[in-house]
Design a protein around this motif. Structure first.
Motif, PDB file in Angstrom:
ATOM      1  N   ASP A 216      34.077 -20.479  12.862  1.00 16.91           N
ATOM      2  CA  ASP A 216      32.710 -19.993  12.847  1.00 16.91           C
ATOM      3  C   ASP A 216      32.385 -19.366  11.493  1.00 16.91           C
ATOM      4  N   SER A 217      31.103 -19.068  11.279  1.00 15.93           N
ATOM      5  CA  SER A 217      30.676 -18.512   9.998  1.00 15.93           C
ATOM      6  C   SER A 217      31.151 -17.087   9.774  1.00 15.93           C
ATOM      7  N   VAL A 218      31.726 -16.451  10.791  1.00 15.04           N
ATOM      8  CA  VAL A 218      32.326 -15.129  10.576  1.00 15.04           C
ATOM      9  C   VAL A 218      33.525 -15.256   9.644  1.00 15.04           C
ATOM     10  N   PHE A 219      34.076 -16.451   9.551  1.00 15.29           N
ATOM     11  CA  PHE A 219      35.161 -16.736   8.618  1.00 15.29           C
ATOM     12  C   PHE A 219      34.563 -17.284   7.321  1.00 15.29           C
ATOM     13  N   GLN A 220      35.072 -16.787   6.207  1.00 12.17           N
ATOM     14  CA  GLN A 220      34.571 -17.226   4.913  1.00 12.17           C
ATOM     15  C   GLN A 220      35.712 -17.634   3.993  1.00 12.17           C
ATOM     16  N   LYS A 221      35.526 -18.778   3.340  1.00  8.94           N
ATOM     17  CA  LYS A 221      36.471 -19.183   2.296  1.00  8.94           C
ATOM     18  C   LYS A 221      36.173 -18.344   1.063  1.00  8.94           C
ATOM     19  N   THR A 222      37.172 -17.628   0.576  1.00  5.46           N
ATOM     20  CA  THR A 222      36.968 -16.727  -0.551  1.00  5.46           C
ATOM     21  C   THR A 222      37.696 -17.185  -1.812  1.00  5.46           C
ATOM     22  N   HIS A 223      38.522 -18.198  -1.649  1.00  5.93           N
ATOM     23  CA  HIS A 223      39.416 -18.629  -2.720  1.00  5.93           C
ATOM     24  C   HIS A 223      39.934 -19.994  -2.312  1.00  5.93           C
ATOM     25  N   ARG A 224      40.437 -20.761  -3.238  1.00  4.23           N
ATOM     26  CA  ARG A 224      40.978 -22.069  -2.879  1.00  4.23           C
ATOM     27  C   ARG A 224      42.157 -21.946  -1.918  1.00  4.23           C
ATOM     28  N   ALA A 225      42.735 -20.720  -1.820  1.00  5.91           N
ATOM     29  CA  ALA A 225      43.915 -20.538  -0.973  1.00  5.91           C
ATOM     30  C   ALA A 225      43.700 -19.552   0.170  1.00  5.91           C
ATOM     31  N   PHE A 226      42.432 -19.106   0.394  1.00  5.54           N
ATOM     32  CA  PHE A 226      42.215 -18.083   1.428  1.00  5.54           C
ATOM     33  C   PHE A 226      40.948 -18.317   2.237  1.00  5.54           C
ATOM     34  N   ILE A 227      41.062 -18.023   3.533  1.00  2.00           N
ATOM     35  CA  ILE A 227      39.917 -17.880   4.434  1.00  2.00           C
ATOM     36  C   ILE A 227      40.088 -16.526   5.093  1.00  2.00           C
ATOM     37  N   VAL A 228      39.012 -15.741   5.191  1.00  4.62           N
ATOM     38  CA  VAL A 228      39.127 -14.408   5.768  1.00  4.62           C
ATOM     39  C   VAL A 228      38.144 -14.228   6.924  1.00  4.62           C
ATOM     40  N   ASN A 229      38.583 -13.502   7.933  1.00  3.57           N
ATOM     41  CA  ASN A 229      37.710 -13.075   9.026  1.00  3.57           C
ATOM     42  C   ASN A 229      37.023 -11.804   8.539  1.00  3.57           C
ATOM     43  N   THR A 230      35.716 -11.876   8.294  1.00  3.08           N
ATOM     44  CA  THR A 230      35.002 -10.749   7.690  1.00  3.08           C
ATOM     45  C   THR A 230      35.018  -9.497   8.558  1.00  3.08           C
ATOM     46  N   LYS A 231      35.285  -9.651   9.860  1.00  2.00           N
ATOM     47  CA  LYS A 231      35.336  -8.492  10.753  1.00  2.00           C
ATOM     48  C   LYS A 231      36.574  -7.639  10.518  1.00  2.00           C
ATOM     49  N   PHE A 232      37.565  -8.183   9.796  1.00  6.66           N
ATOM     50  CA  PHE A 232      38.795  -7.437   9.566  1.00  6.66           C
ATOM     51  C   PHE A 232      38.898  -6.876   8.144  1.00  6.66           C
ATOM     52  N   ILE A 233      37.830  -6.979   7.373  1.00  2.90           N
ATOM     53  CA  ILE A 233      37.846  -6.429   6.011  1.00  2.90           C
ATOM     54  C   ILE A 233      37.569  -4.936   6.076  1.00  2.90           C
ATOM     55  N   SER A 234      38.428  -4.151   5.460  1.00  7.15           N
ATOM     56  CA  SER A 234      38.205  -2.701   5.461  1.00  7.15           C
ATOM     57  C   SER A 234      37.641  -2.209   4.133  1.00  7.15           C
ATOM     58  N   GLN A 235      37.972  -2.920   3.048  1.00  9.13           N
ATOM     59  CA  GLN A 235      37.527  -2.465   1.731  1.00  9.13           C
ATOM     60  C   GLN A 235      37.611  -3.605   0.727  1.00  9.13           C
ATOM     61  N   ALA A 236      36.750  -3.527  -0.292  1.00 13.43           N
ATOM     62  CA  ALA A 236      36.795  -4.492  -1.396  1.00 13.43           C
ATOM     63  C   ALA A 236      36.975  -3.752  -2.707  1.00 13.43           C
ATOM     64  N   LYS A 237      37.826  -4.300  -3.572  1.00  9.50           N
ATOM     65  CA  LYS A 237      38.043  -3.730  -4.907  1.00  9.50           C
ATOM     66  C   LYS A 237      37.812  -4.835  -5.932  1.00  9.50           C
ATOM     67  N   GLY A 238      37.196  -4.483  -7.044  1.00  3.78           N
ATOM     68  CA  GLY A 238      36.895  -5.478  -8.072  1.00  3.78           C
ATOM     69  C   GLY A 238      37.792  -5.360  -9.278  1.00  3.78           C
ATOM     70  N   ASN A 239      38.132  -6.501  -9.873  1.00  3.27           N
ATOM     71  CA  ASN A 239      38.820  -6.531 -11.163  1.00  3.27           C
ATOM     72  C   ASN A 239      38.310  -7.730 -11.953  1.00  3.27           C
ATOM     73  N   ALA A 240      38.891  -7.999 -13.097  1.00  7.79           N
ATOM     74  CA  ALA A 240      38.387  -9.064 -13.964  1.00  7.79           C
ATOM     75  C   ALA A 240      38.499 -10.448 -13.344  1.00  7.79           C
ATOM     76  N   GLN A 241      39.389 -10.615 -12.365  1.00 10.46           N
ATOM     77  CA  GLN A 241      39.593 -11.920 -11.732  1.00 10.46           C
ATOM     78  C   GLN A 241      38.648 -12.164 -10.565  1.00 10.46           C
ATOM     79  N   GLY A 242      38.049 -11.120 -10.024  1.00  8.10           N
ATOM     80  CA  GLY A 242      37.177 -11.258  -8.850  1.00  8.10           C
ATOM     81  C   GLY A 242      37.306 -10.037  -7.973  1.00  8.10           C
ATOM     82  N   LEU A 243      37.463 -10.261  -6.655  1.00  7.66           N
ATOM     83  CA  LEU A 243      37.618  -9.168  -5.705  1.00  7.66           C
ATOM     84  C   LEU A 243      38.960  -9.268  -4.989  1.00  7.66           C
ATOM     85  N   ARG A 244      39.437  -8.133  -4.507  1.00 10.54           N
ATOM     86  CA  ARG A 244      40.605  -8.084  -3.636  1.00 10.54           C
ATOM     87  C   ARG A 244      40.193  -7.340  -2.373  1.00 10.54           C
ATOM     88  N   LEU A 245      40.374  -8.007  -1.256  1.00 11.98           N
ATOM     89  CA  LEU A 245      39.951  -7.455   0.030  1.00 11.98           C
ATOM     90  C   LEU A 245      41.140  -6.851   0.763  1.00 11.98           C
TER      91      LEU A 245
END
Length: 282
Positions: free
Chosen positions: A228-257
């Motif tokens: 379902d759309s609650v899941f998002q592809k965030t990287h060529r190697a990752f899909i994440v369930n957005t309901k389980f994200i607690s925090q996002a941090k940014g760096n020069a490469q992108g974000l780390r969840l």
């Protein structure tokens, strides 16, 4: 003793470009820059040539394009971006400059055997001209990308403060065939994230209140069609369930969840950052 800001920056993540066409375009740009620079200043006895001068100078541009593109392609295949830092990028440029010095030395000796310049002269000249601007550009680019993605992470975190906006219907149970040949059912609402590992997928999910990993053969692309759309592809190697994200941090490469119930992080590559953030906001 506190380290200076520029010293701290060299150990921070730095974008490692892996796109073939992006690397080709960068190689062309560098090659063109070298051609224009040499045409303007004409070192290495280039001012002596009166016939086919532009063609001869163009040879340096071609050498620069080929070597920079080949080394960049090798780096993109041999190294993992998650471990690539500003220091790695600087070392890469140093290797590239030394390689260009050697290649240009032998090219110059081929077109002008009378020139009285040593290989060490070529290396010194190339490093003295290019080292400072490349270092400055690298540090500025790292800072600019880091600031950009930190702003994006702040926007993502504001959305995460209101988890009700992330509640969406989930599809039925996933039928997964493990690498051992056993078929199991996994509720999508229990899946934290999925990561690619070669020709396999690692599904990180809850089972009896604990996070477990289930390995199955497949691709990220194929798995996205089952979710379902609650899941998002965030990287060529990752899909994440957005309901389980607690925090996002940014760096020069992108974000780390940061993912709930685990100490692992999911990467959001710079090409997916805006798309990912807009999906959360909508």
């Amino acid at each position: 003793m506190t380290q200076p800001q520029y010293l701290r920056s060299i150990y921070k993540p730095y974008p490692l470009i892996t796109s073939f066409w992006q690397l080709i375009n960068i190689g062309l740009f560098i090659g063109l820059f070298v051609f224009i620079f040499l045409l303007a200043f004409q070192p290495f006895g280039l001012s002596q040539f009166t016939v086919n001068k532009n063609l001869i100078i163009g040879g340096y541009g071609v050498i620069t394009f080929l070597l920079s593109t080949i080394l960049s392609l090798l780096a993109s295949q041999l190294f993992n971006e998650s471990k690539w830092t500003t220091l790695h990028q600087m070392v890469f440029y140093l290797i590239l400059l030394i390689g260009l010095s050697i290649a240009n030395y032998y090219y110059t000796k081929t077109i002008n055997r009378q020139i009285n310049l040593s290989l060490s002269h070529f290396v010194f000249y190339t490093l003295s001209v290019a080292s400072f601007p490349l270092t400055f550009i690298t540090l500025m680019f790292q800072k600019q990308q880091e600031k950009k993605h930190q702003l994006e992470s702040a926007k993502v975190n504001r959305v995460l403060l209101n988890p009700e906006t992330l509640t969406k219907p989930l599809k039925e149970e996933l039928s997964i065939k493990t690498v051992s040949g056993v078929s199991i059912l996994i509720l999508p609402e229990n899946v934290l994230f999925i990561e690619s590992e070669g020709n396999y997928l690692l599904i990180h999910h809850l089972k009896e209140g604990k996070v477990v990993e289930t390995k199955t053969r497949g691709t990220i692309k194929a798995m996205t069609t089952k979710l379902d759309s609650v899941f998002q592809k965030t990287h060529r190697a990752f899909i994440v369930n957005t309901k389980f994200i607690s925090q996002a941090k940014g760096n020069a490469q992108g974000l780390r969840l940061t993912i709930k119930n685990t100490n692992k992080e999911v990467l959001v590559s710079r090409n997916f950052v805006k798309q990912f953030r807009k999906h959360l906001e909508n």
